[in-house]
Write an enzyme that holds these catalytic residues in place. Structure first.
Site, PDB file in Angstrom:
ATOM      1  N   LYS A  13     -29.001 -48.772  44.422  1.00 41.08           N
ATOM      2  CA  LYS A  13     -28.483 -49.163  45.739  1.00 41.08           C
ATOM      3  C   LYS A  13     -29.290 -48.488  46.860  1.00 41.08           C
ATOM      4  O   LYS A  13     -29.778 -49.159  47.765  1.00 41.08           O
ATOM      5  CB  LYS A  13     -26.996 -48.782  45.858  1.00 41.08           C
ATOM      6  CG  LYS A  13     -26.122 -49.385  44.759  1.00 41.08           C
ATOM      7  CD  LYS A  13     -24.666 -49.025  44.924  1.00 41.08           C
ATOM      8  CE  LYS A  13     -24.320 -47.555  44.778  1.00 41.08           C
ATOM      9  NZ  LYS A  13     -24.567 -46.982  43.439  1.00 41.08           N
ATOM     10  N   ARG A  88     -15.334 -49.083  47.340  1.00 39.21           N
ATOM     11  CA  ARG A  88     -15.348 -48.564  45.976  1.00 39.21           C
ATOM     12  C   ARG A  88     -14.021 -48.733  45.281  1.00 39.21           C
ATOM     13  O   ARG A  88     -13.901 -48.411  44.097  1.00 39.21           O
ATOM     14  CB  ARG A  88     -15.659 -47.079  46.060  1.00 39.21           C
ATOM     15  CG  ARG A  88     -17.145 -46.830  45.825  1.00 39.21           C
ATOM     16  CD  ARG A  88     -17.235 -45.657  45.135  1.00 39.21           C
ATOM     17  NE  ARG A  88     -18.299 -44.970  44.597  1.00 39.21           N
ATOM     18  CZ  ARG A  88     -19.410 -44.559  45.150  1.00 39.21           C
ATOM     19  NH1 ARG A  88     -19.738 -44.889  46.339  1.00 39.21           N
ATOM     20  NH2 ARG A  88     -20.220 -43.816  44.472  1.00 39.21           N
ATOM     21  N   ARG A 122     -33.547 -38.270  38.814  1.00 37.68           N
ATOM     22  CA  ARG A 122     -33.707 -38.519  40.265  1.00 37.68           C
ATOM     23  C   ARG A 122     -34.011 -37.234  41.037  1.00 37.68           C
ATOM     24  O   ARG A 122     -33.390 -36.200  40.798  1.00 37.68           O
ATOM     25  CB  ARG A 122     -32.437 -39.152  40.828  1.00 37.68           C
ATOM     26  CG  ARG A 122     -32.502 -39.308  42.345  1.00 37.68           C
ATOM     27  CD  ARG A 122     -31.442 -40.198  42.887  1.00 37.68           C
ATOM     28  NE  ARG A 122     -30.095 -39.739  42.577  1.00 37.68           N
ATOM     29  CZ  ARG A 122     -29.018 -40.441  42.856  1.00 37.68           C
ATOM     30  NH1 ARG A 122     -29.124 -41.626  43.431  1.00 37.68           N
ATOM     31  NH2 ARG A 122     -27.826 -39.977  42.549  1.00 37.68           N
ATOM     32  N   ARG A 147     -29.634 -33.765  43.424  1.00 32.06           N
ATOM     33  CA  ARG A 147     -28.255 -33.800  43.922  1.00 32.06           C
ATOM     34  C   ARG A 147     -27.330 -33.005  43.004  1.00 32.06           C
ATOM     35  O   ARG A 147     -27.498 -33.026  41.780  1.00 32.06           O
ATOM     36  CB  ARG A 147     -27.772 -35.259  43.998  1.00 32.06           C
ATOM     37  CG  ARG A 147     -27.908 -35.833  45.389  1.00 32.06           C
ATOM     38  CD  ARG A 147     -27.659 -37.299  45.468  1.00 32.06           C
ATOM     39  NE  ARG A 147     -26.419 -37.766  44.880  1.00 32.06           N
ATOM     40  CZ  ARG A 147     -25.985 -39.033  44.955  1.00 32.06           C
ATOM     41  NH1 ARG A 147     -26.722 -39.932  45.609  1.00 32.06           N
ATOM     42  NH2 ARG A 147     -24.873 -39.399  44.404  1.00 32.06           N
ATOM     43  N   ARG A 158     -18.639 -40.123  36.931  1.00 32.65           N
ATOM     44  CA  ARG A 158     -18.884 -41.126  37.986  1.00 32.65           C
ATOM     45  C   ARG A 158     -18.949 -42.522  37.370  1.00 32.65           C
ATOM     46  O   ARG A 158     -18.412 -43.480  37.930  1.00 32.65           O
ATOM     47  CB  ARG A 158     -20.193 -40.803  38.725  1.00 32.65           C
ATOM     48  CG  ARG A 158     -20.054 -39.597  39.651  1.00 32.65           C
ATOM     49  CD  ARG A 158     -21.388 -38.950  39.959  1.00 32.65           C
ATOM     50  NE  ARG A 158     -22.324 -39.815  40.641  1.00 32.65           N
ATOM     51  CZ  ARG A 158     -23.641 -39.619  40.666  1.00 32.65           C
ATOM     52  NH1 ARG A 158     -24.183 -38.587  40.040  1.00 32.65           N
ATOM     53  NH2 ARG A 158     -24.419 -40.439  41.319  1.00 32.65           N
TER      54      ARG A 158
HETATM   55  P1  AP5 Z   1     -30.795 -44.835  43.459  1.00 34.19           P
HETATM   56  O1  AP5 Z   1     -31.280 -45.966  44.298  1.00 34.19           O
HETATM   57  O2  AP5 Z   1     -30.862 -43.457  44.059  1.00 34.19           O
HETATM   58  O3  AP5 Z   1     -29.327 -45.143  42.874  1.00 34.19           O
HETATM   59  P2  AP5 Z   1     -27.953 -45.450  43.616  1.00 34.19           P
HETATM   60  O4  AP5 Z   1     -27.439 -46.754  43.091  1.00 34.19           O
HETATM   61  O5  AP5 Z   1     -28.111 -45.325  45.108  1.00 34.19           O
HETATM   62  O6  AP5 Z   1     -27.084 -44.301  42.983  1.00 34.19           O
HETATM   63  P3  AP5 Z   1     -26.152 -43.171  43.627  1.00 34.19           P
HETATM   64  O7  AP5 Z   1     -26.118 -42.043  42.629  1.00 34.19           O
HETATM   65  O8  AP5 Z   1     -26.561 -42.812  45.020  1.00 34.19           O
HETATM   66  O9  AP5 Z   1     -24.806 -43.910  43.616  1.00 34.19           O
HETATM   67  P4  AP5 Z   1     -23.410 -43.320  43.663  1.00 34.19           P
HETATM   68  O10 AP5 Z   1     -22.660 -44.579  43.879  1.00 34.19           O
HETATM   69  O11 AP5 Z   1     -22.979 -42.492  42.526  1.00 34.19           O
HETATM   70  O12 AP5 Z   1     -23.499 -42.259  44.854  1.00 34.19           O
HETATM   71  P5  AP5 Z   1     -22.909 -42.205  46.318  1.00 34.19           P
HETATM   72  O13 AP5 Z   1     -23.819 -41.405  47.120  1.00 34.19           O
HETATM   73  O14 AP5 Z   1     -22.518 -43.564  46.804  1.00 34.19           O
HETATM   74  O15 AP5 Z   1     -31.624 -44.865  42.083  1.00 34.19           O
HETATM   75  C1  AP5 Z   1     -31.388 -43.879  41.062  1.00 34.19           C
HETATM   76  C2  AP5 Z   1     -32.737 -43.464  40.436  1.00 34.19           C
HETATM   77  O16 AP5 Z   1     -33.295 -44.586  39.748  1.00 34.19           O
HETATM   78  C3  AP5 Z   1     -33.802 -43.008  41.450  1.00 34.19           C
HETATM   79  O17 AP5 Z   1     -34.506 -41.925  40.917  1.00 34.19           O
HETATM   80  C4  AP5 Z   1     -34.721 -44.230  41.601  1.00 34.19           C
HETATM   81  O18 AP5 Z   1     -36.045 -43.843  41.910  1.00 34.19           O
HETATM   82  C5  AP5 Z   1     -34.610 -44.875  40.218  1.00 34.19           C
HETATM   83  N1  AP5 Z   1     -34.726 -46.338  40.266  1.00 34.19           N
HETATM   84  C6  AP5 Z   1     -34.001 -47.198  41.029  1.00 34.19           C
HETATM   85  N2  AP5 Z   1     -34.341 -48.483  40.766  1.00 34.19           N
HETATM   86  C7  AP5 Z   1     -35.309 -48.417  39.812  1.00 34.19           C
HETATM   87  C8  AP5 Z   1     -36.060 -49.412  39.095  1.00 34.19           C
HETATM   88  N3  AP5 Z   1     -35.880 -50.731  39.310  1.00 34.19           N
HETATM   89  N4  AP5 Z   1     -36.962 -49.005  38.157  1.00 34.19           N
HETATM   90  C9  AP5 Z   1     -37.137 -47.665  37.907  1.00 34.19           C
HETATM   91  N5  AP5 Z   1     -36.451 -46.692  38.540  1.00 34.19           N
HETATM   92  C10 AP5 Z   1     -35.550 -47.052  39.484  1.00 34.19           C
HETATM   93  O19 AP5 Z   1     -21.537 -41.422  46.072  1.00 34.19           O
HETATM   94  C11 AP5 Z   1     -21.521 -40.051  45.711  1.00 34.19           C
HETATM   95  C12 AP5 Z   1     -20.085 -39.538  45.769  1.00 34.19           C
HETATM   96  O20 AP5 Z   1     -19.567 -39.645  47.119  1.00 34.19           O
HETATM   97  C13 AP5 Z   1     -19.049 -40.288  44.912  1.00 34.19           C
HETATM   98  O21 AP5 Z   1     -19.054 -39.827  43.577  1.00 34.19           O
HETATM   99  C14 AP5 Z   1     -17.752 -39.973  45.670  1.00 34.19           C
HETATM  100  O22 AP5 Z   1     -17.329 -38.666  45.383  1.00 34.19           O
HETATM  101  C15 AP5 Z   1     -18.182 -40.006  47.124  1.00 34.19           C
HETATM  102  N6  AP5 Z   1     -18.047 -41.345  47.733  1.00 34.19           N
HETATM  103  C16 AP5 Z   1     -19.070 -42.091  48.272  1.00 34.19           C
HETATM  104  N7  AP5 Z   1     -18.624 -43.262  48.729  1.00 34.19           N
HETATM  105  C17 AP5 Z   1     -17.273 -43.287  48.479  1.00 34.19           C
HETATM  106  C18 AP5 Z   1     -16.247 -44.244  48.709  1.00 34.19           C
HETATM  107  N8  AP5 Z   1     -16.512 -45.448  49.272  1.00 34.19           N
HETATM  108  N9  AP5 Z   1     -14.991 -43.937  48.314  1.00 34.19           N
HETATM  109  C19 AP5 Z   1     -14.692 -42.747  47.752  1.00 34.19           C
HETATM  110  N10 AP5 Z   1     -15.625 -41.785  47.503  1.00 34.19           N
HETATM  111  C20 AP5 Z   1     -16.904 -42.052  47.866  1.00 34.19           C
END
Ligand code: AP5
Length: 202
Positions: A13, A88, A122, A147, A158
């Site tokens: 994402k 979410r 990552r 992270r 997660r």
């Molecule tokens: P990356 O693009 O970084 O992945 P992502 O989908 O953004 O994953 P996140 O870990 O950021 O998602 P998340 O939903 O757990 O975290 P969030 O910050 O929202 O890609 C990952 C890796 O893969 C990278 O190294 C990249 O280079 C590689 N990659 C990507 N595509 C590739 C490809 N095609 N080929 C090869 N490599 C590739 O949430 C964190 C925390 O915040 C949650 O756990 C929760 O506690 C809280 N939170 C956030 N939003 C909410 C909400 N709406 N409600 C409640 N709690 C929330």
């Protein structure tokens, strides 16, 4: 354009949101990034957020909805936005419906083993670049950090929470005719091209 990019943790994402946001001149709104900024500032919200994030748990809906409502009032959202990591829960999705019309939800589907490898590998920079020690290592001399929630135990929690909460959200957007699913585990350029081909038809 009002868009949502969905997917399990590590689906890509954040990786693809940057390109979409630049291409369509809409802000990339990541609730995870907003919360991490609050943690870094040491605010009250940040302290609350950290306790949930470190355990891989979701924050309460009312906190997240308030953050999103405030963010959408900012001027840069007038011509649209791209959500990453929101909604979410089905409660968040229903609340959002009362605030903004969503034109497309793109779900990046990936297998768990790939997600685990992506997340443990990552590495990030302070200015938001995303690298991966397995697939896209940071260039020599570039300072990166990992992270706090990218350890195997928290990643598994997660992922578990994602699969518990995702189905009703998917059904909700399918019923509204705006849900699109593509593979997120293909080559980065292929995934991005597939996202654009959906958006170009809107
Ligand atoms: P990356 O693009 O970084 O992945 P992502 O989908 O953004 O994953 P996140 O870990 O950021 O998602 P998340 O939903 O757990 O975290 P969030 O910050 O929202 O890609 C990952 C890796 O893969 C990278 O190294 C990249 O280079 C590689 N990659 C990507 N595509 C590739 C490809 N095609 N080929 C090869 N490599 C590739 O949430 C964190 C925390 O915040 C949650 O756990 C929760 O506690 C809280 N939170 C956030 N939003 C909410 C909400 N709406 N409600 C409640 N709690 C929330």
């Amino acid at each position: 354009m009002n868009l949502i990019l969905m997917g399990a943790p590590g689906a890509g994402k954040g990786t693809h949101a940057k390109g979409i946001s630049e291409r369509y001149s809409i802000p990339h709104i990541s609730t995870g990034d907003i919360l991490r900024d609050e943690v870094a500032k040491g605010s009250e919200l940040g302290k609350t957020a950290k306790s949930y994030m470190d355990d891989g748990k979701l924050l309460p809906d009312d906190i997240i909805i308030e953050i999103v409502k405030q963010r959408l009032k900012e001027d840069d959202c007038k011509s649209g936005f791209l959500f990453d990591g929101f909604p979410r829960t089905i409660v968040q999705a229903k609340k959002l419906e009362g605030i903004a019309d969503i034109e497309a939800v793109i779900y990046l589907k990936c297998d768990d083993e790939i997600l685990l490898k992506r997340l443990t590998g990552r590495r990030m920079t302070d200015d938001g670049r995303i690298y991966n020690v397995y697939f896209d290592p940071p260039p020599p001399g570039v300072e990166v950090y990992q992270r706090d929630d990218d350890n195997e135990e928290t990643i598994r929690e997660r992922l578990k929470i994602f699969y518990e909460t995702f189905a009703p959200i998917m059904d909700f957007y399918k019923q509204r005719g705006v849900f699109h699913e593509i593979r997120g585990d293909e080559e980065r350029e292929v995934v991005f091209r597939n996202i654009l081909s959906i958006l170009e038809d809107i």
